[in-house]
Design an enzyme around this catalytic site. Structure first.
Site, PDB file in Angstrom:
ATOM      1  N   HIS A 137       1.090  -1.374   0.584  1.00  0.00           N
ATOM      2  CA  HIS A 137      -0.286   0.117  -0.212  1.00  0.00           C
ATOM      3  C   HIS A 137       1.029   0.797  -0.073  1.00  0.00           C
ATOM      4  CE1 HIS A 137      -3.406   2.591   1.515  1.00  0.00           C
ATOM      5  NE2 HIS A 137      -2.748   3.055   1.514  1.00  0.00           N
ATOM      6  N   GLU A 138       1.809   1.271   0.362  1.00  0.00           N
ATOM      7  CA  GLU A 138       2.568   2.395   0.903  1.00  0.00           C
ATOM      8  C   GLU A 138       3.695   2.574  -0.599  1.00  0.00           C
ATOM      9  OE1 GLU A 138       2.011   4.969   3.204  1.00  0.00           O
ATOM     10  OE2 GLU A 138       0.151   3.147   4.159  1.00  0.00           O
ATOM     11  N   HIS A 141       2.292   4.139  -2.765  1.00  0.00           N
ATOM     12  CA  HIS A 141       2.584   5.864  -3.078  1.00  0.00           C
ATOM     13  C   HIS A 141       3.347   6.578  -3.635  1.00  0.00           C
ATOM     14  CE1 HIS A 141      -1.160   7.295  -0.683  1.00  0.00           C
ATOM     15  NE2 HIS A 141      -1.538   5.733   0.402  1.00  0.00           N
TER      16      HIS A 141
END
Length: 171
Positions: A137-138, A141
């Site tokens: 998820h990170e 980004h």
């Protein structure tokens, strides 16, 4: 210092982050600020781009069995790269940049990540389950993506419509 977390649809979230080249006090301050910001927002992960800094930096701090985020377990990752992934899992994700929205997302279950710590020392982590979800998820980004981009076309359309309505109500 607690920094402002930028939220969708801020265009900065679409920025591909750049590698960190200097490991110095400025980097350490950013990492410390990111930790304070993430904890105050009740998050388990935060990418630098979410505080408007387009650098390949992320932090993750998964709560333990007592539901406490132990700072000794904090992962600070600079210039991370996933070198291996396999398996499949579905996990309900949320995001500090898309507050109040949660949806099931399919990710790899098992990953190996290489990264540098705050002192420029190379690290390797092999993980699975929720921690693997947080990493992926990170890291999205850092590539200029937000988790809602993983939704099906129909779910994405529904999200966009609801999100626009929510933003109008705030004004």
């Amino acid at each position: 210092m607690i920094r402002e977390i930028i939220t969708y649809p801020n265009k900065l979230l679409r920025t591909k982050s750049k590698d960190v080249e200097v490991f110095n006090e400025e980097l350490h301050t950013l990492l410390d600020d990111m930790y304070e910001t993430m904890i105050s927002a009740k998050g388990v992960g935060l990418a630098a781009i979410q505080v408007a800094v387009p650098l390949n930096i992320l932090i993750i701090n998964i709560p333990n069995e007592e539901d406490i985020q132990d700072k000794n377990e904090l992962i600070e990752a600079i210039n991370p790269k996933i070198t291996h992934k396999d398996g499949v899992q579905v996990y309900q994700e949320g995001c500090l940049s898309v507050p109040g929205y949660y949806e099931d997302i399919t990710r790899a279950n098992h990953i190996i990540v290489e990264y540098f710590n705050r002192f420029g020392e190379k690290q390797v982590m092999e993980t699975e389950g929720f921690l693997a979800v947080a990493w992926q998820h990170e890291m999205e980004h850092l590539e200029g993506h937000v988790f809602i981009e993983n939704l099906s076309f129909t779910k994405r359309q529904k999200f966009e419509k609801e999100w626009k309505r929510k933003l109008k109500e705030k004004k």
